[in-house]
Design an enzyme around this catalytic site. Structure first.
Site, PDB file in Angstrom:
ATOM      1  N   ASP A   1      34.314  34.077  25.946  1.00  0.00           N
ATOM      2  CA  ASP A   1      33.227  34.420  26.657  1.00  0.00           C
ATOM      3  C   ASP A   1      33.358  36.041  26.979  1.00  0.00           C
ATOM      4  O   ASP A   1      32.119  36.534  27.724  1.00  0.00           O
ATOM      5  CB  ASP A   1      32.802  33.422  27.630  1.00  0.00           C
ATOM      6  CG  ASP A   1      33.826  33.857  28.919  1.00  0.00           C
ATOM      7  OD1 ASP A   1      33.387  34.139  29.929  1.00  0.00           O
ATOM      8  OD2 ASP A   1      35.239  33.580  28.610  1.00  0.00           O
TER       9      ASP A   1
ATOM     10  N   ASP B   1      39.573  30.481  24.421  1.00  0.00           N
ATOM     11  CA  ASP B   1      39.717  30.967  25.887  1.00  0.00           C
ATOM     12  C   ASP B   1      39.676  29.865  26.943  1.00  0.00           C
ATOM     13  O   ASP B   1      39.117  28.705  26.628  1.00  0.00           O
ATOM     14  CB  ASP B   1      38.794  32.326  25.897  1.00  0.00           C
ATOM     15  CG  ASP B   1      38.827  32.711  27.332  1.00  0.00           C
ATOM     16  OD1 ASP B   1      39.963  33.109  27.903  1.00  0.00           O
ATOM     17  OD2 ASP B   1      37.652  32.735  28.098  1.00  0.00           O
TER      18      ASP B   1
ATOM     19  N   ASP C   1      38.753  30.245  31.031  1.00  0.00           N
ATOM     20  CA  ASP C   1      37.846  30.499  32.264  1.00  0.00           C
ATOM     21  C   ASP C   1      36.581  30.881  31.627  1.00  0.00           C
ATOM     22  O   ASP C   1      36.686  31.915  30.907  1.00  0.00           O
ATOM     23  CB  ASP C   1      38.458  31.472  33.106  1.00  0.00           C
ATOM     24  CG  ASP C   1      39.435  30.895  34.213  1.00  0.00           C
ATOM     25  OD1 ASP C   1      39.903  29.827  34.126  1.00  0.00           O
ATOM     26  OD2 ASP C   1      40.077  31.615  35.058  1.00  0.00           O
TER      27      ASP C   1
END
Length: 271
Positions: free
Chosen positions: A214, A13, A15
């Protein structure tokens, strides 16, 4: 024990994982990116961002030419050596951005749901929301198979909105900052499995996979990985997997690219 010398794919991922959630800095991860690049280990970016945004970031990170997963799996940008695959350079899953926008506009007009999409505003507004430059913010509006929005209604209305979307073959997905609407059949997990199978077909052996994320929308990706790093994030929901065996799942103490580095250190250097 993992080794960067074995057949390996790393899915990440952006951001809040490889990039800092606020500054978009990635320098703490730079040494590992260089090491993986030197070992010819593909680092496959996987995000809710548009392919236009991700191609820019991919070049910045020194990962150009590799496949990537955009718009939460609704778009797969193919590796430059996969030109013989139908649909090159991109495979788009399900309903188009334009069709989804029409559905959302109808729901907003007839059922009075309150939300603001990226299509409703200009790049200057998106730059204010995200901290991106205006030129980078403009890339966020180049959706091909999803719509990004800010929800401005109640939780009860959100449940109704989600149900209506599901009836229409769409899904409503929470990202690190925004919400995303895309085809119900699309997903980071399906896109990752397709890429893994393509590499396996080429080499004759399934590569070992490591995923890093996240947010809640990263869970489907991490579920299909052999090993997973859950980077400490800002989202209150967190990431919860069905199989959190500590031999395959590591939760970091640090956030963003420092957590990314911590996860790689755990599965490689410390083993």
């Amino acid at each position: 024990m993992l080794s960067i010398q074995q057949p390996l794919l790393v899915f990440s991922d952006l951001d809040g994982t490889l990039l800092d959630s606020h500054s978009y800095d990635w320098q703490p991860a730079a040494p590992w990116l260089s090491r993986l690049r030197e070992a010819n280990v593909p680092v496959i970016l996987c995000s809710s961002k548009t392919s236009a945004e991700m191609l820019y970031l991919q070049k910045t990170l020194g990962l150009q030419g590799l496949p990537l997963i955009a718009e939460n799996g609704a778009v797969i940008q193919l590796a430059e050596q996969w030109q013989d695959i139908d649909g090159f350079p991109r495979i788009i899953s399900g309903i188009s951005h334009g069709e989804i926008s029409q559905v959302l506009n109808t729901l907003r007009e007839k059922e009075h749901f309150k939300f603001t999409t990226f299509d409703d505003v200009d790049d200057a507004t998106i730059a204010e929301w995200t901290g991106l430059s205006r030129s980078q913010a403009a890339l966020t509006q180049l959706h091909e198979a999803s719509v990004t929005l800010i929800w401005r209604d109640s939780d009860e209305r959100m449940a109704q909105f989600t149900a209506r979307l599901n009836e229409l073959g769409l899904q409503f997905m929470q990202g690190a900052r925004f919400w995303h609407v895309l085809d119900a059949s699309a997903g980071k997990d399906q896109a990752a499995n397709w890429i893994i199978a393509t590499y396996q077909q080429s080499s004759g052996k399934r590569p070992t996979t490591l995923g890093l994320g996240d947010g809640p929308n990263d869970a489907p990706l991490l579920e299909v990985m052999d090993y997973a790093v859950i980077v400490k994030g800002l989202n209150r929901e967190g990431v919860h997997l069905h199989d959190e065996d500590p031999t395959r799942v590591w939760r970091t103490q640090r956030e963003g690219p420092e957590g990314w580095r911590e996860g790689l250190d755990h599965f490689f250097s410390a083993r």
